[in-house]
Design a protein around this motif. Structure first.
Motif, PDB file in Angstrom:
ATOM      1  N   ARG A 120    -116.246 -31.925  -3.271  1.00 25.03           N
ATOM      2  CA  ARG A 120    -116.993 -31.324  -4.054  1.00 25.03           C
ATOM      3  C   ARG A 120    -116.912 -32.387  -5.448  1.00 25.03           C
ATOM      4  O   ARG A 120    -117.966 -32.655  -5.792  1.00 25.03           O
ATOM      5  N   ASN A 121    -115.671 -32.742  -5.777  1.00 20.55           N
ATOM      6  CA  ASN A 121    -115.668 -33.383  -7.122  1.00 20.55           C
ATOM      7  C   ASN A 121    -116.184 -34.767  -6.688  1.00 20.55           C
ATOM      8  O   ASN A 121    -116.706 -35.408  -7.833  1.00 20.55           O
ATOM      9  N   ILE A 153    -120.112 -34.589  -7.166  1.00 21.54           N
ATOM     10  CA  ILE A 153    -120.134 -34.436  -8.776  1.00 21.54           C
ATOM     11  C   ILE A 153    -120.112 -35.740  -9.420  1.00 21.54           C
ATOM     12  O   ILE A 153    -121.106 -36.109  -9.899  1.00 21.54           O
ATOM     13  N   TYR A 188    -120.607 -32.346   1.219  1.00 22.57           N
ATOM     14  CA  TYR A 188    -119.892 -31.115   0.316  1.00 22.57           C
ATOM     15  C   TYR A 188    -120.590 -30.104   0.814  1.00 22.57           C
ATOM     16  O   TYR A 188    -119.999 -28.815   0.908  1.00 22.57           O
ATOM     17  N   THR A 245    -122.952 -38.042  -8.352  1.00 26.75           N
ATOM     18  CA  THR A 245    -124.262 -37.564  -8.696  1.00 26.75           C
ATOM     19  C   THR A 245    -124.135 -37.922 -10.454  1.00 26.75           C
ATOM     20  O   THR A 245    -125.470 -38.456 -10.907  1.00 26.75           O
ATOM     21  N   LEU A 246    -123.216 -37.730 -11.030  1.00 25.40           N
ATOM     22  CA  LEU A 246    -123.260 -38.122 -12.703  1.00 25.40           C
ATOM     23  C   LEU A 246    -123.697 -39.574 -12.838  1.00 25.40           C
ATOM     24  O   LEU A 246    -124.333 -39.987 -13.614  1.00 25.40           O
ATOM     25  N   PHE A 284    -123.344 -27.105  -7.312  1.00 21.98           N
ATOM     26  CA  PHE A 284    -122.089 -27.034  -7.504  1.00 21.98           C
ATOM     27  C   PHE A 284    -121.331 -25.662  -7.800  1.00 21.98           C
ATOM     28  O   PHE A 284    -121.858 -25.324  -8.954  1.00 21.98           O
ATOM     29  N   LEU A 312    -126.193 -31.384 -14.856  1.00 23.98           N
ATOM     30  CA  LEU A 312    -125.436 -31.474 -13.433  1.00 23.98           C
ATOM     31  C   LEU A 312    -125.139 -30.143 -13.151  1.00 23.98           C
ATOM     32  O   LEU A 312    -125.408 -29.659 -11.947  1.00 23.98           O
ATOM     33  N   ILE A 313    -124.549 -29.040 -14.042  1.00 25.26           N
ATOM     34  CA  ILE A 313    -123.932 -27.634 -13.704  1.00 25.26           C
ATOM     35  C   ILE A 313    -125.194 -26.943 -13.289  1.00 25.26           C
ATOM     36  O   ILE A 313    -125.065 -25.829 -12.588  1.00 25.26           O
ATOM     37  N   ILE A 353    -116.001 -29.433 -15.726  1.00 28.98           N
ATOM     38  CA  ILE A 353    -116.148 -30.750 -15.354  1.00 28.98           C
ATOM     39  C   ILE A 353    -115.500 -31.948 -16.048  1.00 28.98           C
ATOM     40  O   ILE A 353    -115.071 -32.944 -15.465  1.00 28.98           O
ATOM     41  N   ILE A 389    -123.118 -35.489  -1.425  1.00 27.49           N
ATOM     42  CA  ILE A 389    -123.618 -34.234  -1.629  1.00 27.49           C
ATOM     43  C   ILE A 389    -123.832 -33.453  -0.432  1.00 27.49           C
ATOM     44  O   ILE A 389    -123.425 -32.237  -0.100  1.00 27.49           O
TER      45      ILE A 389
END
Length: 300
Positions: A136-137, A140, A194, A143-144, A213, A154-155, A226, A191
């Motif tokens: 997952r991290n 994240i 994940y 994606t950022l 997420f 993002l969230i 985050i 992703i």
């Protein structure tokens, strides 16, 4: 007029008419709280917003300066106060705007902290994918960096807004403005891993079924989480830079522009209302500028 009631009305105006997020509204209220604290200390609270003069506002800024608040923060405070009194004028609650001649301190243009591609790779490589939340991290951070998102975007990212076949994701940005942002094949891969390896094992909260997420409890991640993920990784590799989710956004924009991307296209991807905001990422080094002049100017 009573300060508290007018500030509450102003909050409603910002939310309904301006479409601002709760975080932005809270920032305005924090700035106005400083003004209310000042008028309390000065003993003029009973005047209310309609009784405040330019002289008293200037005294308030001197009061702020004495408390060691930086010029950049002072400028933000003044911007919040100006917006408040502009609202009161629009609503005809005051006859004259006392902030019309209120001047902001001169501040330099602060260039954002950025990471090199190698530094980004080092941070992502520090993720322990053996841990349940590791993939997952990784997704994240990819994606950022791939999409240049704000942490709030993002969230809030929804599964229903992922259009991987087309190579885009739909983002709901500031003031509920939507935009399509390209996403890299690397981010898509992480992703999908994940989704298949971690998210499907969670007991998802009904309110978070479409949120991409999630935390271990099956709920939407917080902004703080985050920041914590990134801070932990940066400390693990001994990096001394001050890295935040926004650093990945800055790096995304800078790497695109340094690579020759069109400024208008980057503006669109970042969701900036004004291209002036995007221009901060054009901080190219002097050697590059000199070489460009030599190569392209007819007199060189």
């Amino acid at each position: 007029m009573i300060w508290e009631s007018e500030i509450e009305s102003f909050k409603g105006y910002l939310k309904v008419e301006k479409g601002l997020s709760d975080n932005s509204i809270n920032a305005y209220v924090t700035d106005l709280t400083k003004l209310v604290t000042f008028v309390k200390e000065k003993g003029i609270l009973d005047k209310g917003p309609d009784g405040i003069s330019l002289t008293e506002l200037n005294e308030m800024m001197e009061w702020v300066t004495q408390r060691g608040i930086s010029p950049r923060t002072q400028a933000r405070i003044i911007s919040g106060i100006k917006s408040f009194f502009k609202y009161l004028l629009i609503e005809e609650k005051i006859e004259k705007d006392p902030t019309a001649l209120l001047e902001s301190p001169k501040i330099g243009r602060k260039l954002p902290e950025i990471l090199s591609v190698e530094e980004i790779d080092s941070i992502i490589a520090a993720i322990d994918t053996k841990k349940p939340e590791g993939q997952r991290n990784k997704a994240i951070l990819e994606t950022l960096y791939s999409c240049g998102l704000r942490v709030s975007e993002l969230i809030d990212l929804k599964i229903s807004n992922l259009f991987f076949e087309s190579g885009f994701i739909k983002i709901e940005g500031k003031a509920n403005k939507e935009r399509l942002v390209p996403i890299s094949t690397k981010a898509i891969k992480e992703i999908n891993l994940y989704l298949s390896e971690y998210r499907r094992t969670l007991r998802i909260h009904p309110d978070s079924e479409d949120v991409l997420f999630l935390n271990r409890r099956g709920k939407k991640l917080s902004r703080v989480m985050i920041f914590t993920i990134i801070k932990t990784l940066v400390e693990a590799i001994g990096m001394e830079k001050n890295v935040s989710p926004h650093t990945f956004r800055h790096s995304f924009a800078t790497h695109l522009i340094d690579g020759g991307a069109n400024l208008r296209a980057v503006q669109e991807m970042l969701g900036h209302e004004s291209i002036i905001t995007t221009e901060i990422y054009t901080h190219l080094d002097k050697e590059y500028l000199k070489n460009t002049m030599i190569q392209f100017h007819p007199r060189s």
